[in-house]
Design a protein around this motif. Structure first.
Motif, PDB file in Angstrom:
ATOM      1  N   THR A   1       0.851  -1.189   0.000  1.00 17.90           N
ATOM      2  CA  THR A   1       0.000   0.000   0.000  1.00 17.90           C
ATOM      3  C   THR A   1       0.888   1.241   0.000  1.00 17.90           C
ATOM      4  O   THR A   1       1.990   1.232   0.554  1.00 17.90           O
ATOM      5  CB  THR A   1      -0.919   0.032   1.232  1.00 17.90           C
ATOM      6  OG1 THR A   1      -0.121   0.208   2.417  1.00 17.90           O
ATOM      7  CG2 THR A   1      -1.717  -1.265   1.351  1.00 17.90           C
TER       8      THR A   1
ATOM      9  N   SER B   1       1.359   5.704   0.338  1.00 15.98           N
ATOM     10  CA  SER B   1       0.943   6.892   1.100  1.00 15.98           C
ATOM     11  C   SER B   1       0.786   6.619   2.587  1.00 15.98           C
ATOM     12  O   SER B   1      -0.262   6.883   3.187  1.00 15.98           O
ATOM     13  CB  SER B   1      -0.369   7.450   0.523  1.00 15.98           C
ATOM     14  OG  SER B   1      -0.228   7.753  -0.841  1.00 15.98           O
ATOM     15  N   ASN B   2       1.832   6.076   3.187  1.00 15.69           N
ATOM     16  CA  ASN B   2       1.802   5.773   4.616  1.00 15.69           C
ATOM     17  C   ASN B   2       2.877   6.535   5.369  1.00 15.69           C
ATOM     18  O   ASN B   2       3.943   6.848   4.835  1.00 15.69           O
ATOM     19  CB  ASN B   2       2.018   4.268   4.831  1.00 15.69           C
ATOM     20  CG  ASN B   2       0.936   3.430   4.201  1.00 15.69           C
ATOM     21  OD1 ASN B   2      -0.192   3.380   4.679  1.00 15.69           O
ATOM     22  ND2 ASN B   2       1.268   2.749   3.097  1.00 15.69           N
ATOM     23  N   GLU B   3       2.555   6.832   6.641  1.00 12.37           N
ATOM     24  CA  GLU B   3       3.529   7.413   7.565  1.00 12.37           C
ATOM     25  C   GLU B   3       4.016   6.320   8.504  1.00 12.37           C
ATOM     26  O   GLU B   3       3.213   5.511   8.991  1.00 12.37           O
ATOM     27  CB  GLU B   3       2.884   8.521   8.397  1.00 12.37           C
ATOM     28  CG  GLU B   3       2.347   9.684   7.594  1.00 12.37           C
ATOM     29  CD  GLU B   3       1.597  10.684   8.462  1.00 12.37           C
ATOM     30  OE1 GLU B   3       1.521  10.450   9.697  1.00 12.37           O
ATOM     31  OE2 GLU B   3       1.078  11.667   7.909  1.00 12.37           O
ATOM     32  N   THR B   4       5.324   6.281   8.762  1.00 16.18           N
ATOM     33  CA  THR B   4       5.885   5.282   9.675  1.00 16.18           C
ATOM     34  C   THR B   4       6.742   5.965  10.726  1.00 16.18           C
ATOM     35  O   THR B   4       7.416   6.963  10.441  1.00 16.18           O
ATOM     36  CB  THR B   4       6.743   4.255   8.915  1.00 16.18           C
ATOM     37  OG1 THR B   4       7.868   4.911   8.320  1.00 16.18           O
ATOM     38  CG2 THR B   4       5.928   3.555   7.830  1.00 16.18           C
TER      39      THR B   4
ATOM     40  N   VAL C   1       2.058   3.430  12.587  1.00 19.26           N
ATOM     41  CA  VAL C   1       1.772   3.742  11.185  1.00 19.26           C
ATOM     42  C   VAL C   1       0.418   4.422  11.058  1.00 19.26           C
ATOM     43  O   VAL C   1      -0.500   4.185  11.855  1.00 19.26           O
ATOM     44  CB  VAL C   1       1.793   2.474  10.294  1.00 19.26           C
ATOM     45  CG1 VAL C   1       3.198   1.901  10.217  1.00 19.26           C
ATOM     46  CG2 VAL C   1       0.813   1.424  10.799  1.00 19.26           C
ATOM     47  N   ARG C   2       0.318   5.275  10.058  1.00 19.47           N
ATOM     48  CA  ARG C   2      -0.943   5.867   9.641  1.00 19.47           C
ATOM     49  C   ARG C   2      -0.969   5.838   8.118  1.00 19.47           C
ATOM     50  O   ARG C   2       0.059   5.824   7.462  1.00 19.47           O
ATOM     51  CB  ARG C   2      -1.087   7.303  10.153  1.00 19.47           C
ATOM     52  CG  ARG C   2      -1.091   7.411  11.678  1.00 19.47           C
ATOM     53  CD  ARG C   2      -1.313   8.831  12.149  1.00 19.47           C
ATOM     54  NE  ARG C   2      -2.667   9.288  11.842  1.00 19.47           N
ATOM     55  CZ  ARG C   2      -2.945  10.462  11.284  1.00 19.47           C
ATOM     56  NH1 ARG C   2      -1.966  11.284  10.922  1.00 19.47           N
ATOM     57  NH2 ARG C   2      -4.186  10.815  11.055  1.00 19.47           N
ATOM     58  N   GLY C   3      -2.175   5.794   7.562  1.00 22.55           N
ATOM     59  CA  GLY C   3      -2.312   5.742   6.121  1.00 22.55           C
ATOM     60  C   GLY C   3      -3.119   4.538   5.685  1.00 22.55           C
ATOM     61  O   GLY C   3      -3.822   3.904   6.482  1.00 22.55           O
ATOM     62  N   THR C   4      -2.972   4.184   4.429  1.00 24.98           N
ATOM     63  CA  THR C   4      -3.802   3.110   3.873  1.00 24.98           C
ATOM     64  C   THR C   4      -3.523   1.754   4.504  1.00 24.98           C
ATOM     65  O   THR C   4      -4.398   0.885   4.516  1.00 24.98           O
ATOM     66  CB  THR C   4      -3.594   3.022   2.349  1.00 24.98           C
ATOM     67  OG1 THR C   4      -2.182   2.896   2.079  1.00 24.98           O
ATOM     68  CG2 THR C   4      -4.108   4.270   1.648  1.00 24.98           C
ATOM     69  N   ILE C   5      -2.325   1.549   5.039  1.00 30.94           N
ATOM     70  CA  ILE C   5      -1.989   0.262   5.639  1.00 30.94           C
ATOM     71  C   ILE C   5      -2.840  -0.033   6.869  1.00 30.94           C
ATOM     72  O   ILE C   5      -3.054  -1.197   7.225  1.00 30.94           O
ATOM     73  CB  ILE C   5      -0.487   0.212   6.011  1.00 30.94           C
ATOM     74  CG1 ILE C   5      -0.077  -1.196   6.444  1.00 30.94           C
ATOM     75  CG2 ILE C   5      -0.174   1.224   7.107  1.00 30.94           C
ATOM     76  CD1 ILE C   5      -0.275  -2.256   5.402  1.00 30.94           C
ATOM     77  N   VAL C   6      -3.346   1.003   7.538  1.00 35.59           N
ATOM     78  CA  VAL C   6      -4.147   0.789   8.750  1.00 35.59           C
ATOM     79  C   VAL C   6      -5.392  -0.033   8.433  1.00 35.59           C
ATOM     80  O   VAL C   6      -5.828  -0.850   9.255  1.00 35.59           O
ATOM     81  CB  VAL C   6      -4.507   2.138   9.401  1.00 35.59           C
ATOM     82  CG1 VAL C   6      -5.408   1.926  10.619  1.00 35.59           C
ATOM     83  CG2 VAL C   6      -3.244   2.884   9.817  1.00 35.59           C
TER      84      VAL C   6
END
Length: 406
Positions: free
Chosen positions: A8, A10-13, A153-158
């Motif tokens: 996925t 567009s994620n923040e880690t 994490v935040r973004g589509t992976i959540v």
């Protein structure tokens, strides 16, 4: 749980190092929860950390936040009834994965454990790593506090992490479905992230395959810090092959183990790996509990899976795999610092000591443990179940209803 997770965008880690960083960020997210909290963990201790967890969950439950907490029946077997009753009486749904009675005082559910550590809040922010809810993950306070890691994490992976947590609850009929949530914002980070889970039905080798693919494609470096290192044949050979073709392969393993037998198994492989140019360091400041790795300048992983037969072939595990140069650099800087300040390098001379008796042990233990999961499959199998605890008042009402019916 047949869910095909993909990469996925567009994620923040954010890398969280040890319990002090992890607990503060998790409790901060729980305090801000509006709709839903999902927690999976191997262990909750009724200690200072467990008490903090209980208090923030109480506050969230009082705000009518929907809360599911799932713990492993083996790992959390020592959690006292008062703690669990307090959670359920507050309206928190507490689920015990594969609870089994003791036999002659011994726990019998030794294998196929829920070893995942997942927290999802409001479908907006999630945490995955190797850190349980206990004060033994506070190395800043305790000498034997564990060195460990997690990702926020935040973004589509959540969405994928929430789907994995929900699938476990649905599979065991703890819920019919998870209601939709409304994330508070739409992060636009630059990390590509993929969730990989390991179970005993549909995803038996997902985590190992992603490790193998990355190591096979490695061009410059592989750095692995792993608590219980006794890899599969394929993983062992890929690491040796990478070193033979000129890749810098570095392992950071336990030098101050919480389980001495685990270090014995790992050290039996040292001579063979050193011969191929693999660098081995033992972390000696605290017990190493981490499960973290980087390959080249972009790929990294953090999660719950050790590189041993139990994690790779029996337990329920969850790792995040990330393509992001900034996270990779952050992990590399941290692990390099550990090597410089808190590790002992293993030399060929040191590894060769006692080899006359360790070589036969290595041969027997390596092949025995490699086939251990297969041998476990010959034993009478049982379908893992999940028990959802109910508030004491509800139990009393149910008992009165049964008596009135009689």
């Amino acid at each position: 749980m047949l869910v095909n997770f993909q990469w996925t965008e567009s994620n923040e880690t954010e890398l969280l190092i040890n319990g002090n960083e992890y607990f503060s960020r998790v409790f901060e997210a729980i305090r801000a929860a509006r709709e839903e909290i999902l927690i999976e963990t191997f262990i909750i201790f009724n200690d200072e950390v467990g008490q903090q967890l209980k208090e923030v969950l109480f506050d969230a439950a009082a705000r009518q936040v929907r809360i599911h907490v799932t713990v492993d029946g083996y790992g959390t077997a020592a959690l006292d009834n008062d703690y669990m009753t307090a959670l359920t009486n507050a309206g928190i749904r507490l689920h015990i994965y594969d609870p089994k009675p003791r036999l002659f005082g011994m726990r019998t559910n030794l294998f196929r454990r829920l070893h995942r550590k997942i927290v999802v809040v409001d479908g907006d922010v999630a945490f995955i790593g190797g850190i349980n809810f206990g004060a033994d993950h506070l190395p800043d306070k305790y000498v034997m506090g564990k060195q460990d890691y997690a990702l926020r994490v935040r973004g589509t992976i959540v969405n994928d992490i929430r789907e994995a947590a929900g699938a476990l609850l649905i599979e065991h009929q703890a819920v019919q479905e998870l209601p939709p949530t409304q994330p508070s914002s739409s992060p636009t980070g630059g990390a590509a992230v993929r969730l990989a889970v390991r179970d005993n039905t549909f995803h038996r080798n997902d985590i190992e395959k992603l490790y193998l693919e990355a190591i096979h494609a490695a061009r410059s470096r592989v750095v692995i810090a792993n608590a219980y290192f006794f890899p599969s044949y394929r993983l062992f050979h890929e690491l040796r092959n990478a070193a033979r073709r000129g890749v810098s392969v570095t392992l950071i393993l336990q030098g101050r183990p919480d389980l001495p037998w685990a270090r014995m198994f790992s050290s039996s492989l040292y001579s063979y790996m050193l011969q191929d140019g693999i660098s081995i360091f033992e972390y000696t400041e605290h017990p190493l509990h981490g499960k973290i790795a980087i390959v080249d300048e972009e790929w990294s992983t953090v999660g719950s899976s050790n590189l041993d037969p139990i994690s790779l072939s029996l337990n329920l595990e969850a790792n995040l795999f990330v393509r992001d140069s900034r996270l990779n650099q952050r992990i590399n800087e941290h692990l390099s610092m550990l090597i410089d300040t808190s590790c002992q390098m293993i030399t060929a001379q040191a590894a060769a000591k006692g080899r006359w008796w360790r070589a036969p042990l290595m041969f027997v233990s390596f092949h025995a443990l490699r086939h251990f999961p297969k041998h476990m499959g010959w034993l009478p199998a049982h379908a893992a179940r999940m028990e959802t605890l109910t508030p004491r008042s509800q139990k009393a009402d149910a008992q009165r209803s049964e008596q009135n019916a009689d």
